[in-house]
Design a protein around this motif. Sequence first.
Motif, PDB file in Angstrom:
ATOM      1  N   UNK A 254      -9.381  97.648 -45.056  1.00 36.15           N
ATOM      2  CA  UNK A 254      -8.612  96.647 -44.639  1.00 36.15           C
ATOM      3  C   UNK A 254      -8.532  96.430 -43.234  1.00 36.15           C
ATOM      4  N   UNK A 255      -8.471  97.587 -42.481  1.00 35.56           N
ATOM      5  CA  UNK A 255      -8.586  97.610 -41.121  1.00 35.56           C
ATOM      6  C   UNK A 255      -9.845  96.854 -40.368  1.00 35.56           C
ATOM      7  N   UNK A 256     -10.987  97.528 -41.082  1.00 35.04           N
ATOM      8  CA  UNK A 256     -12.213  96.761 -40.572  1.00 35.04           C
ATOM      9  C   UNK A 256     -12.220  95.262 -40.865  1.00 35.04           C
ATOM     10  N   UNK A 257     -11.506  94.896 -41.930  1.00 39.35           N
ATOM     11  CA  UNK A 257     -11.622  93.214 -42.196  1.00 39.35           C
ATOM     12  C   UNK A 257     -10.667  92.667 -41.028  1.00 39.35           C
ATOM     13  N   UNK A 258      -9.448  93.368 -40.754  1.00 40.81           N
ATOM     14  CA  UNK A 258      -8.396  92.794 -39.808  1.00 40.81           C
ATOM     15  C   UNK A 258      -9.021  92.725 -38.503  1.00 40.81           C
ATOM     16  N   UNK A 259      -9.900  93.644 -38.082  1.00 40.35           N
ATOM     17  CA  UNK A 259     -10.589  93.661 -36.779  1.00 40.35           C
ATOM     18  C   UNK A 259     -11.565  92.467 -36.774  1.00 40.35           C
ATOM     19  N   UNK A 260     -12.537  92.265 -37.766  1.00 43.16           N
ATOM     20  CA  UNK A 260     -13.471  91.295 -37.822  1.00 43.16           C
ATOM     21  C   UNK A 260     -12.701  90.070 -37.775  1.00 43.16           C
ATOM     22  N   UNK A 261     -11.433  89.847 -38.208  1.00 41.45           N
ATOM     23  CA  UNK A 261     -10.926  88.511 -38.452  1.00 41.45           C
ATOM     24  C   UNK A 261      -9.956  88.386 -37.200  1.00 41.45           C
ATOM     25  N   UNK A 262      -9.938  89.211 -36.052  1.00 39.08           N
ATOM     26  CA  UNK A 262      -8.815  89.231 -35.048  1.00 39.08           C
ATOM     27  C   UNK A 262      -7.481  89.047 -35.522  1.00 39.08           C
ATOM     28  N   UNK A 263      -7.029  89.959 -36.600  1.00 40.39           N
ATOM     29  CA  UNK A 263      -5.784  89.995 -37.019  1.00 40.39           C
ATOM     30  C   UNK A 263      -5.329  91.384 -36.916  1.00 40.39           C
ATOM     31  N   UNK A 264      -3.985  91.625 -37.290  1.00 44.25           N
ATOM     32  CA  UNK A 264      -3.432  92.923 -37.331  1.00 44.25           C
ATOM     33  C   UNK A 264      -2.968  93.317 -39.025  1.00 44.25           C
ATOM     34  N   UNK A 265      -3.444  94.703 -39.212  1.00 45.42           N
ATOM     35  CA  UNK A 265      -3.375  95.075 -40.682  1.00 45.42           C
ATOM     36  C   UNK A 265      -1.887  95.365 -40.602  1.00 45.42           C
ATOM     37  N   UNK A 266      -1.079  94.718 -41.701  1.00 46.14           N
ATOM     38  CA  UNK A 266       0.133  94.927 -42.029  1.00 46.14           C
ATOM     39  C   UNK A 266       0.668  95.949 -43.240  1.00 46.14           C
TER      40      UNK A 266
ATOM     41  N   UNK B  49      -3.517  95.454 -51.796  1.00 43.91           N
ATOM     42  CA  UNK B  49      -3.347  94.027 -51.039  1.00 43.91           C
ATOM     43  C   UNK B  49      -2.512  94.277 -49.744  1.00 43.91           C
ATOM     44  N   UNK B  50      -2.937  94.060 -48.697  1.00 47.57           N
ATOM     45  CA  UNK B  50      -2.217  94.190 -47.624  1.00 47.57           C
ATOM     46  C   UNK B  50      -2.077  93.066 -46.603  1.00 47.57           C
ATOM     47  N   UNK B  51      -0.850  92.899 -46.080  1.00 48.20           N
ATOM     48  CA  UNK B  51      -0.515  91.697 -45.129  1.00 48.20           C
ATOM     49  C   UNK B  51      -1.492  91.673 -43.834  1.00 48.20           C
ATOM     50  N   UNK B  52      -1.688  90.676 -43.380  1.00 53.81           N
ATOM     51  CA  UNK B  52      -2.361  90.336 -42.242  1.00 53.81           C
ATOM     52  C   UNK B  52      -1.263  89.712 -41.130  1.00 53.81           C
ATOM     53  N   UNK B  53      -0.987  90.240 -40.309  1.00 54.64           N
ATOM     54  CA  UNK B  53      -0.220  89.770 -39.067  1.00 54.64           C
ATOM     55  C   UNK B  53      -1.215  89.070 -38.091  1.00 54.64           C
TER      56      UNK B  53
ATOM     57  N   UNK C  83       3.898  80.926 -43.950  1.00 51.40           N
ATOM     58  CA  UNK C  83       2.473  80.786 -44.031  1.00 51.40           C
ATOM     59  C   UNK C  83       1.741  82.112 -43.397  1.00 51.40           C
ATOM     60  N   UNK C  84       2.504  82.905 -42.717  1.00 49.66           N
ATOM     61  CA  UNK C  84       2.003  84.408 -42.429  1.00 49.66           C
ATOM     62  C   UNK C  84       1.946  85.212 -43.551  1.00 49.66           C
ATOM     63  N   UNK C  85       3.084  85.070 -44.349  1.00 46.22           N
ATOM     64  CA  UNK C  85       3.072  86.079 -45.459  1.00 46.22           C
ATOM     65  C   UNK C  85       2.027  85.823 -46.526  1.00 46.22           C
ATOM     66  N   UNK C  86       1.402  84.447 -46.474  1.00 47.40           N
ATOM     67  CA  UNK C  86       0.371  84.234 -47.396  1.00 47.40           C
ATOM     68  C   UNK C  86      -1.157  84.686 -46.903  1.00 47.40           C
ATOM     69  N   UNK C  87      -1.168  85.433 -45.639  1.00 53.78           N
ATOM     70  CA  UNK C  87      -2.296  85.976 -45.264  1.00 53.78           C
ATOM     71  C   UNK C  87      -2.481  87.370 -45.597  1.00 53.78           C
ATOM     72  N   UNK C  88      -3.332  87.664 -46.545  1.00 56.05           N
ATOM     73  CA  UNK C  88      -3.442  89.049 -47.089  1.00 56.05           C
ATOM     74  C   UNK C  88      -4.916  89.217 -47.255  1.00 56.05           C
TER      75      UNK C  88
END
Length: 274
Positions: free
Chosen positions: A221-233, A270-274, A64-69
Amino acid sequence: MDCCSANPEMAFRKGAESYMESTSFTNNNPENKGVTKTIILSISLLLGLCVLGFFIFQGLKTFSDKDRVVTVNGLAEMDMKATSATIALTFSLSGDDFPNLLKQTENKKSAIIGYLTSIGYNKSDITIGNLDVTDRQKYYETHMQNGLQVQVKIDRYTVGQSLTVKSKDVETIENRAAQIKLDLVTKDLTSNIRTIYSYPELNSIKPKLIAESTKNARIAGQQFADDSQAKLGKIKTASQGQISLSEYYHSNEGGGKQKIQKARVVSEIVFFLE
């Protein structure tokens, strides 16, 4: 799933031992031995199912985590100044007397070269192109006028000539070309004039351009990850768009105009989100 915590196997083993110690079964009684074996078998089966469930849960979570991009675009632009430039002059004459046409072309070419040398160009700076001769092999063409076909006189021959002049100063070439065009008109030597620029090889800036587009994509991508409270992979996939080139004029402090070439690329990453 409490039985499937950090170490489910150890937890069930301790539970089984505690249960066996608390029971009144003894190994001396055959009946008790059978019951004991059944309990141990049941506990082992339950333990195996819990361990299996634990690893299935971990596997599904990882999948499931791998599908978070997140897919982002990175734009990069870079200006390139011309390394050299030339002024191209072309003219053409037409008529029916081909020998006389060649003579007129030669005279005009010599007059233009004389003018260019008079304003400071060396003959070594001037390149003379080959004659471009067109023979229509006819003197008349049929045209429609007022609904009727009429014969219209045309010139059978057209002779074109081209010259190119190396510029001594790239930043003032546009002003110089405009002055040359005006002077030739006043001398009855009218010619078509255009400027030609030479730029650095695209491959010399391509790595830097791609690196810049990737950097800008990571920022997005980092901005999107910060907004979604995730870590950019790490990068999952990346595709480089086609590099496009355009030109525009830039006015310098001396009042001259210089043509600048702008290279532009958009990379999709396309970046992974962790």
